[in-house]
Every structure is written in structure tokens, then in C-alpha cells.
Design a protein around this motif. Sequence first.
Motif, PDB file in Angstrom:
ATOM      1  N   ALA A 187      43.036  19.870 -13.468  1.00 51.81           N
ATOM      2  CA  ALA A 187      43.089  18.764 -12.872  1.00 51.81           C
ATOM      3  C   ALA A 187      42.566  17.149 -13.527  1.00 51.81           C
ATOM      4  O   ALA A 187      43.035  16.259 -13.507  1.00 51.81           O
ATOM      5  N   PHE A 211      44.934  14.272 -14.327  1.00 55.94           N
ATOM      6  CA  PHE A 211      44.501  13.063 -13.340  1.00 55.94           C
ATOM      7  C   PHE A 211      44.254  11.893 -14.456  1.00 55.94           C
ATOM      8  O   PHE A 211      44.827  10.721 -14.312  1.00 55.94           O
ATOM      9  N   ALA A 247      39.447  12.589 -10.335  1.00 57.01           N
ATOM     10  CA  ALA A 247      39.573  13.905 -11.051  1.00 57.01           C
ATOM     11  C   ALA A 247      38.663  14.979 -10.009  1.00 57.01           C
ATOM     12  O   ALA A 247      39.526  16.136  -9.786  1.00 57.01           O
ATOM     13  N   VAL A 281      40.800  15.675  -6.785  1.00 56.99           N
ATOM     14  CA  VAL A 281      41.892  16.713  -6.815  1.00 56.99           C
ATOM     15  C   VAL A 281      41.448  18.050  -7.283  1.00 56.99           C
ATOM     16  O   VAL A 281      41.636  19.084  -6.694  1.00 56.99           O
ATOM     17  N   TRP A 291      50.626  23.416 -10.164  1.00 55.30           N
ATOM     18  CA  TRP A 291      49.323  23.068  -9.776  1.00 55.30           C
ATOM     19  C   TRP A 291      49.126  21.615 -10.615  1.00 55.30           C
ATOM     20  O   TRP A 291      48.882  20.610 -10.200  1.00 55.30           O
ATOM     21  N   THR A 298      49.170  17.796  -9.255  1.00 58.14           N
ATOM     22  CA  THR A 298      48.145  16.896  -9.627  1.00 58.14           C
ATOM     23  C   THR A 298      48.505  15.545 -10.126  1.00 58.14           C
ATOM     24  O   THR A 298      48.075  14.493  -9.411  1.00 58.14           O
ATOM     25  N   TRP A 321      50.110  13.968  -6.897  1.00 61.10           N
ATOM     26  CA  TRP A 321      49.365  13.684  -5.675  1.00 61.10           C
ATOM     27  C   TRP A 321      48.320  12.425  -6.079  1.00 61.10           C
ATOM     28  O   TRP A 321      48.123  11.557  -5.280  1.00 61.10           O
ATOM     29  N   THR A 322      48.055  12.400  -7.558  1.00 63.70           N
ATOM     30  CA  THR A 322      47.466  11.263  -8.155  1.00 63.70           C
ATOM     31  C   THR A 322      48.250   9.736  -7.701  1.00 63.70           C
ATOM     32  O   THR A 322      47.529   9.145  -7.239  1.00 63.70           O
ATOM     33  N   SER A 328      40.334  14.967   0.093  1.00 61.79           N
ATOM     34  CA  SER A 328      40.569  16.247  -0.438  1.00 61.79           C
ATOM     35  C   SER A 328      40.735  17.450   0.525  1.00 61.79           C
ATOM     36  O   SER A 328      41.266  18.136   0.586  1.00 61.79           O
TER      37      SER A 328
END
Length: 434
Positions: free
Chosen positions: A60, A64, A120, A123, A139, A143, A146-147, A188
Motif C-alpha cells: 500500500a 499510494f 499511505a 490505506v 489489493w 489501493t 481508492w487513493t 479507513s
Amino acid sequence: MLNPVLEITLTHVQPDSGSTAWLLAASALVLLMVPGLAFFYGGMVRVTSVLNMMMMVFGALAVFMIVWVLIGYSLAFGTDHGGVIGDPTQYFGFQKLLDPANDGAYPGLIFAAFQGLFGAITVGLIAGAIADRTKFGTWLIFTALWTVLVYAPVAHWIFASQNGHGGWLVDHLHVLDFAGGTAVEINSGAAGLAAALVLGKRIGFGRDPMKPHNLTLTMIGAGLLWFGWFGFNSGSALAANHTAALVFVNTLLAGCAGLLVWCLVERVRDGHATSFGAASGVVAGLVAITPSCGAVTPFGALVVGGLAGAICAVAVGLKFKFGYDDSLDVVGVHLVGGLIGTIAIGLLASTRATSVNGLFYGGGADQLWRQALAALVTFVFSFAVTAALAWILDRTVGFRIHEDHEASGVDLVIHAEAAYELHMSTSSRGAPRL
């Protein structure tokens, strides 16, 4: 007439060396939280998924930061558009930050890196909710998306203060959030809940014991997180000043209060205080003080940390009551703790620490409703977008590993490795060797 080079030197405002040094140190402390989180989570999972858990945290960080440099920082801190998002191309590749003429009290580069490390960690926290059952490749895709779709917008709302023309939570609603109760903790926690619901329960959840495999690692991780948290919170003062000192003390006290109160709850409820509870209590206190560390007095920090220790100790059991499998209690600690800390500002804020008084200091309910609305909006947005994103990924590339692979162990199936070599081998002289 002045030499042109000298003229430029005289007109350019040099960054303050103290502020720059403190931000460099604070950024390094926040980076230390990544291995701290990896240890903390790694010790909490079962022995067959230790490496996968740690890889998710480190992975992540890598994904990120790359996305952050390319577009994430621009979305979060670029010129505001409607209070919702920043200019997506303004800081592409950090090119604009390379010119020292654009620096202020500190170089823009280190501020951008500091803020990126915040994301970072955010996540990485989500990974704990879906431990033991997640495809590593998916995953990493999650990441990256989602960022852009979740973290950057929420960070813009609360962190991008631009003299009344920035994020709508900070510049229009005037929400107080010193270091990320909304963008980091509630964000989160809501995302972790959404992802856990989409992926479903682990095999044997609620039936088989799923105890932490190595509490020593977890305690070490909690210690590293606590140490790094001083950079996370005090670094958000962006200067080595009185505010940073207040935040440092509040962070220390909240962690202490969270530890002791969580252990007290365990002692009364279960008959014994545990190391697992102590580590969790520290983190709960730190989570809750994150948004409020610059708004409350040291006494207020003890109250915030103590409340988080007590409430989160109870909240971690809600997953069994409601049937969602939040593997490592991201919801019970980070979502609940973030809500406590964010809303507590409306109650305990003091003008001895910040610009407003909370309800208990004679300020009325004005700040309280602002804090509560910010918490609610962050939760709803993060939960909804994360749920949609996780669902799409699960239906396309697949997010959860096959049940047979889950039973065999995530580490061996995905990474072809085991965290511990526990079998007996034989040396060249025939003597058994561990």
C-alpha cells in the motif's frame, strides 16, 4: 545596482530551517509507522498469513506514493474546485514543487511527502479489516483506485485550507481536525467495514478460534506506532512551536489513558488485563486524539484517550453481534475511535488550545454539530464508494482468494513463502537442527 543573482537571493523568501528540519523528522517518523503497522497487524493474524498481511501494508505504501506523486497530491491540495476537489494536473510528478521560488516557510516537496505518508498509512489500515482472505494483486489495484476516488477527495475537504476557498469541510463548514480524524481514521474504518462486507467472512469465523499468533510482534508494532504518531500529530503543526509541543503532550497522554482504561475494562469484564488489550488501548487512545490533539488541553487529552479506551474495548465485540468479519478490529478501533475524537472536539475544545470553545467550555453546540456532520459525511462517502469499488473488483478480477487457498494458507499460495520454518532438519553431521 545589485548583481542580478544577489537581487534574486534578497527577494526570495528562504524556508525556515527549524520548520523544515521538523517536517523532515516528522515525515521520517510517519514512515516508521508503516513497519510499525506491519508488525502490529502481522502479530495479530494467524500464522499462515503473516507475510501476506505485512506485504499488504508495504505494498500500500509503494502504490499510494506513486499515485500520490502523479495525481493524488494535485487532487488533494491543488487549486480548489467548488470545495470538493483540487486541480488534478497542477502538481503532476511534483514538477511544480521543484522550483524553490514556490516554497514558503518550508519546501513544498517535504510537505507533499509528509501528506502522502498520511494517506499511505490510511490505506494500510484498511488491510486489517480484510486480513487472511485477500488477493495481493487485487489489493494493489484497490489501493491505486481508492487513493484517487476516496482518500484524495476527503483529504481535500478537510486539509486543503485556501483562505476561504478550499475544502468545504475546513474552509466553509469550519470543522476542526488537526491530524486526520476524518480523512484517516473514520475514512479507513468506514472503508474497512465496506470491504469486509463485500469480501465476506473468513472460513470458520465465529466458530473457530482465530487468536493472534504472535503478541510479541503486536506489542513491538504498537510501540513503533506510538513513536511514529508523534510525527503524525506534532508534525501537523508544520513548525517546531508551542502548538507542536501541546500536541506532543496530548498524544502521549491519550495513549497512556487508552492503555490503562482498556486494561481496566478487561479486568472488570474478563478478570484479567492482557497485552493484546494494552496494545489495542494505546492505539485507540492515539486514534481518538488524532483529530483533537490541537484543540484540547492535556486534561482533555486524558478524557479523550480514556473514553476511546473504554468505548473501543466494547466496540471490538460488535462484529460478533452483527456478524461482519472485521479481522483485526479496524472498525472497532479506528472508526469508533475516530468518531470519538472528532466529535469530542465539539465538547472539549478550549480556547487555551484552539480558536473555539466546545460545549463543556461554554461554547454551546455550534462546533459540535459541525464536527458530527463532518464525521457522518466522511463515513457515508467512504463506505459507499469503497463498497462499490470492492464489489466491482471482486466481480471482475476477483478480490477474495479461493476457499481452498484460504484453508491452505495465504502466504504459501500467494507468496510461496512461510513466515516461520518450524520443521526439523538434519545437519551435515547428522545432528537434528531447528
